[in-house]
Design a protein around this motif. Structure first.
Motif, PDB file in Angstrom:
ATOM      1  N   ILE A  59       0.827  -1.206   0.000  1.00 33.02           N
ATOM      2  CA  ILE A  59       0.000   0.000   0.000  1.00 33.02           C
ATOM      3  C   ILE A  59       0.859   1.253   0.000  1.00 33.02           C
ATOM      4  N   ARG A  60       1.859   1.287   0.848  1.00 36.76           N
ATOM      5  CA  ARG A  60       2.677   2.494   1.024  1.00 36.76           C
ATOM      6  C   ARG A  60       3.517   2.843  -0.206  1.00 36.76           C
ATOM      7  N   THR A  61       3.770   1.881  -1.060  1.00 35.60           N
ATOM      8  CA  THR A  61       4.636   2.140  -2.213  1.00 35.60           C
ATOM      9  C   THR A  61       3.871   2.320  -3.521  1.00 35.60           C
ATOM     10  N   ARG A  62       2.539   2.431  -3.454  1.00 35.57           N
ATOM     11  CA  ARG A  62       1.764   2.621  -4.677  1.00 35.57           C
ATOM     12  C   ARG A  62       1.698   4.102  -5.057  1.00 35.57           C
TER      13      ARG A  62
ATOM     14  N   VAL B 212     -16.606  -0.491  -0.922  1.00 37.99           N
ATOM     15  CA  VAL B 212     -15.662  -0.286  -2.017  1.00 37.99           C
ATOM     16  C   VAL B 212     -14.798  -1.533  -2.186  1.00 37.99           C
ATOM     17  N   ALA B 213     -14.274  -1.678  -3.391  1.00 35.34           N
ATOM     18  CA  ALA B 213     -13.261  -2.696  -3.678  1.00 35.34           C
ATOM     19  C   ALA B 213     -12.069  -1.976  -4.281  1.00 35.34           C
ATOM     20  N   LEU B 214     -10.896  -2.184  -3.713  1.00 35.61           N
ATOM     21  CA  LEU B 214      -9.680  -1.569  -4.213  1.00 35.61           C
ATOM     22  C   LEU B 214      -8.817  -2.622  -4.896  1.00 35.61           C
ATOM     23  N   PHE B 215      -8.163  -2.214  -5.945  1.00 30.28           N
ATOM     24  CA  PHE B 215      -7.298  -3.102  -6.708  1.00 30.28           C
ATOM     25  C   PHE B 215      -5.948  -2.411  -6.820  1.00 30.28           C
ATOM     26  N   LEU B 216      -4.925  -2.965  -6.174  1.00 26.88           N
ATOM     27  CA  LEU B 216      -3.585  -2.389  -6.164  1.00 26.88           C
ATOM     28  C   LEU B 216      -2.659  -3.261  -6.998  1.00 26.88           C
ATOM     29  N   MET B 217      -1.949  -2.639  -7.943  1.00 25.90           N
ATOM     30  CA  MET B 217      -1.063  -3.375  -8.841  1.00 25.90           C
ATOM     31  C   MET B 217       0.396  -3.009  -8.615  1.00 25.90           C
ATOM     32  N   ASP B 218       1.243  -4.035  -8.627  1.00 24.73           N
ATOM     33  CA  ASP B 218       2.697  -3.850  -8.675  1.00 24.73           C
ATOM     34  C   ASP B 218       3.158  -4.625  -9.904  1.00 24.73           C
ATOM     35  N   TYR B 219       3.231  -3.931 -11.031  1.00 25.38           N
ATOM     36  CA  TYR B 219       3.514  -4.610 -12.293  1.00 25.38           C
ATOM     37  C   TYR B 219       4.913  -5.211 -12.381  1.00 25.38           C
ATOM     38  N   PRO B 220       5.972  -4.533 -11.891  1.00 25.20           N
ATOM     39  CA  PRO B 220       7.300  -5.145 -11.985  1.00 25.20           C
ATOM     40  C   PRO B 220       7.394  -6.499 -11.282  1.00 25.20           C
TER      41      PRO B 220
END
Length: 207
Positions: free
Chosen positions: A48-51, A108-116
């Protein structure tokens, strides 16, 4: 996946599809898990903190789902405690669809991505927003990123009900300019060394 996510997501119709496609037994064990999956641990908090952005889904009064992207400087999404995250909602196109939806239904629904790293984190929760009051000002002082130039219109808190990590399958790695710079930095340094060494050798080779 923790027990709480299964409780919220696995409705009777979902379970029927799992049964039909052969995954019901696997997910039935999840429902009996001792892991609650409702409190953000170190891995979730780090994600979360790095998005620098995430997707947020709400439900309208007409029953239609609506997904909107929320972005900002890296770290604009803050972890306030193990079950609460928040962000300063920046001024956008002024449609206020998500805002209106939240007045109707705070889920709500949250979607967090880390692509690398090909990682994705899903969060289900209840959102509350504060605008034009003392609470809003207090929260914005905590949530606002100092270097952000876009005005923040309100503070949004999300009280986490459950979360789940998806598998890495089918996530195509993508990189931001900052991430590419970090990856390429050792190559740049090596090229600089090679160029300096070539220049030195050319100089020493002169008669």
């Amino acid at each position: 996946m923790g027990r709480r996510f299964a409780e919220l997501a696995f409705t009777p119709l979902v379970k029927a599809q799992q049964e039909k496609h052969g995954s019901r037994r696997q997910y039935e064990r999840v429902e009996q898990s001792v892991i609650p999956g409702s409190h953000l641990g170190p891995d979730e908090q780090a994600m979360i903190r790095t998005r620098d952005g995430f997707y947020m889904a709400t439900v309208s009064e007409s029953g239609w789902p609506y997904v909107q992207y929320r972005g900002g400087n890296k770290g604009f999404l803050r972890v306030l405690d193990e079950q609460t995250i928040g962000f300063a909602d920046l001024r956008g196109n002024k449609q206020y669809i998500s805002l209106g939806n939240l007045q109707h239904d705070d889920r709500v629904a949250l979607f967090l991505m880390d692509y690398p790293s090909q990682s994705r984190l899903k969060i289900l929760g209840h959102a509350e927003f504060h605008e034009d009051d003392a609470t809003a000002q207090e929260l914005l002082e905590t949530l606002r990123v100092p270097e952000e130039k876009t005005p923040a219109e309100r503070a949004v808190l999300v009280h986490v009900e459950a979360f789940d990590w998806n598998c890495q399958q089918h996530i195509t790695p993508r990189y931001t300019e900052e991430e590419l710079s970090e990856i390429l930095d050792p190559i740049r340094r090596r090229l600089d060394q090679v160029e300096k060494e070539n220049a030195r050798l050319r100089g020493s080779a002169k008669p």
